[in-house]
Structure formats: C-alpha cells, structure tokens
Design an enzyme around this catalytic site. Structure first.
Site, PDB file in Angstrom:
ATOM      1  N   LYS A  34       0.819  -1.222   0.000  1.00 22.58           N
ATOM      2  CA  LYS A  34       0.000   0.000   0.000  1.00 22.58           C
ATOM      3  C   LYS A  34       0.848   1.264   0.000  1.00 22.58           C
ATOM      4  O   LYS A  34       0.450   2.286  -0.575  1.00 22.58           O
ATOM      5  CB  LYS A  34      -0.978   0.003   1.165  1.00 22.58           C
ATOM      6  CG  LYS A  34      -0.356   0.114   2.545  1.00 22.58           C
ATOM      7  CD  LYS A  34      -1.436   0.149   3.624  1.00 22.58           C
ATOM      8  CE  LYS A  34      -0.837   0.278   5.009  1.00 22.58           C
ATOM      9  NZ  LYS A  34      -1.870   0.323   6.058  1.00 22.58           N
ATOM     10  N   ARG A 129      -9.439  -1.100  16.418  1.00 23.72           N
ATOM     11  CA  ARG A 129      -9.704  -0.804  15.022  1.00 23.72           C
ATOM     12  C   ARG A 129     -10.679  -1.876  14.553  1.00 23.72           C
ATOM     13  O   ARG A 129     -11.637  -2.189  15.240  1.00 23.72           O
ATOM     14  CB  ARG A 129      -8.412  -0.726  14.205  1.00 23.72           C
ATOM     15  CG  ARG A 129      -8.525   0.230  13.001  1.00 23.72           C
ATOM     16  CD  ARG A 129      -7.251   0.360  12.221  1.00 23.72           C
ATOM     17  NE  ARG A 129      -6.936  -0.838  11.460  1.00 23.72           N
ATOM     18  CZ  ARG A 129      -5.960  -0.922  10.544  1.00 23.72           C
ATOM     19  NH1 ARG A 129      -5.207   0.129  10.307  1.00 23.72           N
ATOM     20  NH2 ARG A 129      -5.721  -2.043   9.902  1.00 23.72           N
TER      21      ARG A 129
END
Length: 356
Positions: A34, A129
């Site tokens: 990413k 998260r």
C-alpha cells in the site's frame, strides 16, 4: 526537480533477511504494497524480489498487481465496502472481514462471478480498530462457514495502528486458542493465524511468537528495516531503501527574524520572535518541495548540517548557518523518510519515482 530513489539492493537485502527469518520459524507471509501507492515501477521491483503474496488496502493497486502477474496471491487488507465488492472479488484472492453482512454480500458476488473467495476474519484484541469481539467469534463463524463460494482461511488481528496497543505473547496465544476452539466445534480447518504485522516481528526475533501464529503481513519493516518496539533498525536490515532528493532553488544570506506586522500564516501558525536574534543572519536555502508533498516532521536528516525552518505549500525552507559545505542553487539535499513521509511522497503525483 525533487525525486524519490528506491535503492533496489537495499530492498532486496531486507527481503532476503525477512524471507530467511520467516522460513526459519515456519511462517508464511506477504508483502504489503500500500505504501507504493500503485506505482507500477515499484510494484514490479517488489514482484521481482520473488514475492508471491501481495497485500494492499486499495483495490486499484491489487488490480495493477494482477495485471503485472496474475499468479500473485492478492490480499485486500481492510474490510470491503459494499460499493467495491465486485472489484474485491475480481482482483483480491483474499480479503480481511469483520462484518456478517459484508461477508454475505461477498458470497453472493463470488457466486455471480463463479469464483471462490477466501476470507480472514479479523478479531478485536485491544487496539479498537477493525475486528469481531472475541466473545462473539464462535457465533459469527457459525453464521458464515457454510456460505457458498467463500472459504474462511484464517483468523487475524491488527495491533498498534490506531491506539498504539502493542502485540504481546498473551494476545497472540488467545487468538491461536480461538482458532482451536472453532476447529474443534465445527470440524473445519483454519489454516492461518494472521496475527503478524511489522510490529510483531521483534516478538518473533526474540523467540516470543506463539507456535500457532503462522502468517504475517509485512510492510514497514520490509521498506525501512524498522523495529517498531524501539524505533531502531533491526541488525542485518537496511533503513535506506527510499531516499528523497530535493533541489535548492534559492540560496541567500538573510536575517534570522522576519520584519513587519505578524499574523497567522496559511497553516495557522504565528512566528515567535526571539529579540536576541535581531541583527543576526544565516544562509537560507529553499527546496522545491512543500506541504503539498510531505510534512517536514517526517523527514530524517543530520541536524548538525542544517535545520528545517518550515514549509509552505510548495517550498521547504532550510537554515544552513554559515553554509560550511558551500551549498549553491541547483545542488541536491537528500533526506531519509519516516513511514508516513514516504507514504506522502509516493502518493504525490508531482515527485518523480526512480530506481537505483
């Protein structure tokens, strides 16, 4: 013109180091791409290392991976959204999931595409998260394990990315126990416990990784050689894969203090005046890079050589004192980068990307 260098020998050194260590511990792993922001030149360099599994949080980047080499196993590393499910099933072999509704949609889309899609169920282990709460995990699995065209291949977790909760042996043992409970209750094999990211690597190197953990998702340590427990460089790894090169576009001796009525600059900051500096001057260099490209706090440099004074949208200002190295207009100033700095530069359309 500013540009970014990727030093392929340093990247290869880091990859070979990790490959050897993961093989030693019998752990499968994939490289997280990413940070490369879909740059095809850099993705090809990653694939040329011998990587056979690539992870990304942008489906367009995984599409590029598949276009370069359709045999690479691709993993989408955030919970998919409803509106990109078709692309997720098309371009990702595996996705990380924590919502029943989404997994049902994935199943329906996989049936439409006549494909098998693999899933890692994310489990909450404290960082808050993404993740299913542990006490809900068995019921969660019971509702999805028979869905058509979907295979649950792992349990995963994420730590340190939001609230800074660090991985521990106890947390990872708990995740491994969840796997055993599900396998016994449902008579189904779950191949992976994907509890490893870059922040977990020091546990492995210190022989504190539970045997049940057998899959890692590695980005930052691959590119920076970083031990995220203490921010050091892991012995045997290299912290110079990426190098930002910026050009001096002005070099002049100027007063240390501004003159005139002061107000907030476009960033909302007001310059503080140290009256003891009136009448003093230093050489100031202006670089062809600014806040549009990177926040200066993510630049790494020798503070004995110069100081970064600040930045506007397109220019970075340095204080070089008496300029002992005699820098001049057109010279290059080089920076190492912290992770978020490299991410910003790689996402900048305006910075040329090169391979050394």
């Amino acid at each position: 013109m500013a540009f970014l260098n990727l030093h392929k020998d340093n990247l290869n050194k880091n990859y070979q180091f990790l490959k050897e260590k993961f093989n030693e511990y019998g752990v499968a792993w994939g490289a997280v791409s990413k940070m490369l922001c879909g740059n095809e030149i850099y993705i090809k360099e990653l694939i040329d290392l011998g990587v056979d599994e690539i992870h990304d949080s942008r489906i367009s980047n995984l599409a590029k991976v598949k276009n370069i080499n359709p045999n690479i196993k691709t993993v989408y590393i955030k919970p998919p959204s409803k509106r990109n499910l078709a692309d997720v099933v098309t371009y990702a072999d595996v996705s990380l999931n924590s919502e029943l509704t989404t997994i049902r949609w994935i199943s329906e889309e996989a049936v439409r595409q006549d494909k098998k899609h693999q899933i890692i169920i994310m489990v909450e282990t404290g960082d808050l998260r993404e993740g299913v709460m542990g006490e809900d995990l068995v019921d969660f699995y019971a509702k999805i394990f028979r869905l058509p065209n979907v295979d649950v291949i792992g349990l995963g977790t994420n730590l340190n990315c939001l609230n800074g909760v660090m991985p521990s042996t106890d947390k990872l043992v708990q995740l491994s126990l969840y796997k055993q409970i599900i396998e016994l209750k449902f008579n189904k094999e779950i191949p992976w416990v994907s509890a490893g990211t870059s922040v977990t690597i020091p546990l492995m190197l210190n022989h504190q990784l539970p045997k049940g953990v057998n899959h890692f998702r590695v980005g930052e340590t691959l590119y920076f050689g970083a031990n995220l427990f203490d921010e050091s460089t892991i012995p045997g790894m290299n912290d110079s894969v990426f190098e930002l090169c910026t050009e001096i576009i002005e070099m002049q001796e100027k007063p240390l203090l501004p003159t005139g009525n002061l107000a907030a600059n476009p960033q909302g900051d007001i310059t503080e005046i140290d009256e003891s500096l009136y009448g003093q001057s230093s050489f100031r260099g202006i670089l062809d890079i600014g806040l549009l490209d990177v926040d200066p706090k993510y630049l790494i440099y020798d503070k004995d050589e110069f100081e970064v004074l600040g930045a506007s949208s397109d220019m970075l200002i340095l204080d070089l004192g008496k300029n002992p190295k005699n820098y001049k207009v057109g010279d290059l100033i080089r920076f190492k980068l912290k992770y978020m700095g490299a991410l910003a530069i790689l996402n900048s359309y305006y910075i040329e990307k090169r391979v050394i």
